[in-house]
Structure formats: structure tokens, C-alpha cells
Design a protein around this motif. Structure first.
Motif, mmCIF file in Angstrom:
data_model
loop_
_atom_site.group_PDB
_atom_site.id
_atom_site.type_symbol
_atom_site.label_atom_id
_atom_site.label_comp_id
_atom_site.label_asym_id
_atom_site.label_seq_id
_atom_site.Cartn_x
_atom_site.Cartn_y
_atom_site.Cartn_z
ATOM 1 N N MET A 1 1.424 31.682 -2.234
ATOM 2 C CA MET A 1 2.967 31.437 -2.308
ATOM 3 C C MET A 1 3.688 32.858 -2.515
ATOM 4 N N ILE A 2 2.895 33.718 -3.567
ATOM 5 C CA ILE A 2 3.598 35.017 -4.052
ATOM 6 C C ILE A 2 3.731 36.065 -2.725
ATOM 7 N N PRO A 3 2.411 35.980 -1.889
ATOM 8 C CA PRO A 3 2.327 36.743 -0.846
ATOM 9 C C PRO A 3 3.451 36.515 0.412
ATOM 10 N N VAL A 4 3.805 35.158 0.620
ATOM 11 C CA VAL A 4 4.582 34.423 1.470
ATOM 12 C C VAL A 4 6.040 35.215 1.079
ATOM 13 N N MET A 5 6.462 35.063 -0.124
ATOM 14 C CA MET A 5 7.558 35.501 -0.635
ATOM 15 C C MET A 5 7.818 37.140 -0.570
ATOM 16 N N LEU A 6 6.859 37.784 -0.820
ATOM 17 C CA LEU A 6 6.794 39.194 -0.944
ATOM 18 C C LEU A 6 6.795 39.754 0.444
ATOM 19 N N MET A 7 6.166 39.290 1.271
ATOM 20 C CA MET A 7 6.313 39.710 2.853
ATOM 21 C C MET A 7 7.580 39.340 3.728
ATOM 22 N N GLY A 8 7.934 38.148 3.171
ATOM 23 C CA GLY A 8 9.417 37.610 3.739
ATOM 24 C C GLY A 8 10.310 38.666 3.193
ATOM 25 N N THR A 9 10.380 39.214 1.769
ATOM 26 C CA THR A 9 11.247 40.014 1.380
ATOM 27 C C THR A 9 11.113 41.416 1.964
ATOM 28 N N LEU A 10 9.986 41.687 1.882
ATOM 29 C CA LEU A 10 9.815 43.398 2.191
ATOM 30 C C LEU A 10 9.835 43.486 3.813
ATOM 31 N N VAL A 11 9.346 42.860 4.767
ATOM 32 C CA VAL A 11 9.160 42.872 6.041
ATOM 33 C C VAL A 11 10.673 42.165 6.874
ATOM 34 N N PHE B 1 -2.092 39.172 5.262
ATOM 35 C CA PHE B 1 -1.939 38.844 6.395
ATOM 36 C C PHE B 1 -1.428 37.389 6.412
ATOM 37 N N ASP B 2 -1.909 36.518 5.418
ATOM 38 C CA ASP B 2 -1.531 35.163 5.331
ATOM 39 C C ASP B 2 -0.019 35.457 4.924
ATOM 40 N N GLY B 3 0.317 36.016 4.091
ATOM 41 C CA GLY B 3 1.750 36.288 3.856
ATOM 42 C C GLY B 3 2.548 36.717 4.934
ATOM 43 N N PHE B 4 2.168 37.656 5.748
ATOM 44 C CA PHE B 4 3.010 38.281 6.823
ATOM 45 C C PHE B 4 3.044 37.065 7.802
ATOM 46 N N THR B 5 1.791 36.172 8.101
ATOM 47 C CA THR B 5 1.981 35.334 9.230
ATOM 48 C C THR B 5 3.023 34.450 9.101
ATOM 49 N N ASN B 6 3.134 33.722 7.721
ATOM 50 C CA ASN B 6 4.084 33.022 7.103
ATOM 51 C C ASN B 6 5.470 33.404 7.478
ATOM 52 N N ALA B 7 5.596 34.654 6.833
ATOM 53 C CA ALA B 7 6.864 35.087 6.959
ATOM 54 C C ALA B 7 7.438 35.465 8.249
ATOM 55 N N THR B 8 6.553 35.547 9.150
ATOM 56 C CA THR B 8 6.640 35.696 10.725
ATOM 57 C C THR B 8 7.225 34.352 11.218
ATOM 58 N N GLN B 9 6.617 33.180 10.652
ATOM 59 C CA GLN B 9 6.894 31.896 11.528
ATOM 60 C C GLN B 9 8.235 31.563 10.926
ATOM 61 N N ASP B 10 8.774 31.962 9.843
ATOM 62 C CA ASP B 10 10.020 31.759 9.084
ATOM 63 C C ASP B 10 11.040 32.508 10.105
ATOM 64 N N SER B 11 10.624 33.632 10.446
ATOM 65 C CA SER B 11 11.648 34.624 11.115
ATOM 66 C C SER B 11 11.896 34.118 12.651
ATOM 67 N N ILE B 12 10.807 33.718 13.132
ATOM 68 C CA ILE B 12 10.721 33.165 14.464
ATOM 69 C C ILE B 12 11.611 31.792 14.670
ATOM 70 N N ALA B 13 11.482 31.166 13.478
ATOM 71 C CA ALA B 13 12.508 29.905 13.570
ATOM 72 C C ALA B 13 13.921 30.260 13.472
ATOM 73 N N VAL B 14 14.223 31.154 12.809
ATOM 74 C CA VAL B 14 15.456 31.703 12.492
ATOM 75 C C VAL B 14 16.057 32.211 13.531
ATOM 76 N N ARG B 15 15.478 33.076 14.430
ATOM 77 C CA ARG B 15 15.784 33.987 15.439
ATOM 78 C C ARG B 15 15.886 33.016 16.777
ATOM 79 N N TYR B 16 15.060 32.226 16.656
ATOM 80 C CA TYR B 16 14.871 31.345 18.066
ATOM 81 C C TYR B 16 14.797 29.885 17.563
ATOM 82 N N PRO B 17 16.136 29.276 17.100
ATOM 83 C CA PRO B 17 16.236 27.853 16.574
ATOM 84 C C PRO B 17 15.381 26.709 17.594
ATOM 85 N N LYS B 18 15.418 26.963 18.914
ATOM 86 C CA LYS B 18 14.907 25.955 19.900
ATOM 87 C C LYS B 18 13.459 26.109 19.880
#
Length: 214
Positions: A1-11, A65-82
Motif C-alpha cells: 500500500m505504501i509503495p503504491v502511494m509513494l510511486m503514485g505521488t513521486l512519479v 516495481f509493484d508500486g510503480f505498476t499499480n500507479a501506472t495502471q491508475d495513470s492509464i485509467a485517468v489518461r485513457y478513460p475508455k
């Protein structure tokens, strides 16, 4: 959980609210405290082995890497809503298959050939592997649906809680009593989860009031 939040915030510059940080710290802190208090002296002695830095380093890379992967998935969902859950699932499994095929069959001494030979000699093992993969594929549908609809942080919270509850139930069923410190850890985890549920309930109440007012 913490890596997901850190990567989401930093990256990706994702901003989380203070209550979300509090919930994460309660759950992650409770799980960590429970695991450390459950560790035996034999396990602790192994952690002092000269290879411990390698183990900690690999663990850090895994979390990063787990945090980066999850943060990237969130970013994809935001940038490409479809983008649907199955689009992300297809991409993840397609690239994973390509990497594994290269690693397992990329050279003459690769381990993939031994695995194929083993399955030929033991068809029952091949069937078990097939069923394992099938169950994993079905389970991935729920994982990626959760990520696409509620975000990776919610998915990580669910998986962490599931593992934690499994450990607690296993300890109780096996006749291993929990110490007061471990029960405090359990209270921390469920306090964080309860607080998170309460916050979501409050958000829904506010949305319903806004809809009624409009």
C-alpha cells in the motif's frame, strides 16, 4: 500500500488525502507489527546472514516495481478513460508472456525445455498447472475490475487485508495463541479498514445530498 502511494505521488503526481494516509499507515503498520512480533528467533538469526542485504534489496525492488505498476495502471485509467479492465489485463499478460518465453526458451539451456519435458512425463502435473493458470485467469478479472473501478490503492488494501486475515485465521486454527502485541496489530488493521469504510460512506452521503439539492 505504501509503495503504491509513494510511486503514485513521486512519479505521477497523484495526490492522496490525509485520511487516506492515516488508513494506509494503520493497515500497513498493523500488518508489519504483526509479522515482526510473530517472527521466531530462528528466522531472526537467518536475517543476520551475510546475504541479508541481497534479500532486503530484492524485497525493495519488488515493492518499488509493484508500486510503480499499480500507479501506472491508475495513470492509464485517468489518461485513457475508455481503457477497460480487460485491456489492461491483456497488456499485462501479453508482455509477461513475451518476457517469460524469452527467459524460458531464449537459449538452449533454458529451464523451459525441462519444464515441457517434465509435463510430458507427468501429464497429471500438466493438468494441475493448467487448472492453476485457469483459476489465476479468472481471479485476474476481479483484480483488474477492482483496479479500473476503484483504483489500485483499494485493490492493494483488499489483497493485503485478505493475506492478513488468512494469517490470523491460520494462527488461531493451528492452536497458536496471539500475544497482546499481535492483537493490538489486529486492532490497528481493522481500525484503518473501518475508518476507510466510514470515509467512503460519508462521501456517498454527501453525493446523495448534492443530487437531492440539484
Amino acid at each position: 500500500m505504501i509503495p503504491v502511494m509513494l510511486m503514485g505521488t513521486l512519479v505521477y503526481g497523484i495526490r492522496y488525502t490525509l485520511p487516506e494516509y492515516i488508513c494506509t499507515l494503520l493497515v500497513a503498520g498493523g500488518v508489519s507489527t504483526f509479522a515482526l512480533s510473530k517472527t521466531s528467533s530462528k528466522t531472526i538469526s537467518k536475517l543476520a546472514h551475510p546475504n541479508a542485504p541481497l534479500g532486503y534489496g530484492l524485497c525493495f525492488l519488488n515493492l518499488a516495481f509493484d508500486g510503480f505498476t499499480n500507479a501506472t495502471q491508475d495513470s492509464i485509467a485517468v489518461r485513457y478513460p475508455k481503457t477497460s479492465a480487460w485491456d489492461i489485463m491483456l497488456g499485462m499478460n501479453l508482455w509477461g508472456t513475451m518476457y517469460n518465453m524469452i527467459f524460458m526458451f531464449g537459449w538452449s539451456n533454458a529451464s523451459g525445455y525441462e519444464a515441457v519435458q517434465f509435463c510430458r512425463q507427468h501429464p497429471e502435473a500438466a493438468w494441475d498447472i493448467f487448472m492453476y493458470c485457469l483459476c489465476g485467469a479468472v481471479g485476474q478479472n476481479f483484480i483488474f475490475l477492482t483496479i479500473s473501478r476503484f483504483g489500485s490503492l483499494t485493490n492493494t488494501t483488499i489483497t493485503t487485508t485478505r493475506k492478513f486475515v488468512s494469517i490470523v485465521i491460520s494462527s488461531l486454527l493451528s492452536g497458536n495463541p496471539l500475544s497482546s502485541k499481535q492483537w493490538s496489530s489486529v486492532a490497528m488493521v481493522f481500525s484503518g479498514l473501518s475508518y476507510q469504510i466510514y470515509l467512503k460512506w460519508m462521501r456517498r452521503q454527501r453525493l446523495q445530498k448534492k443530487r437531492k439539492s440539484t
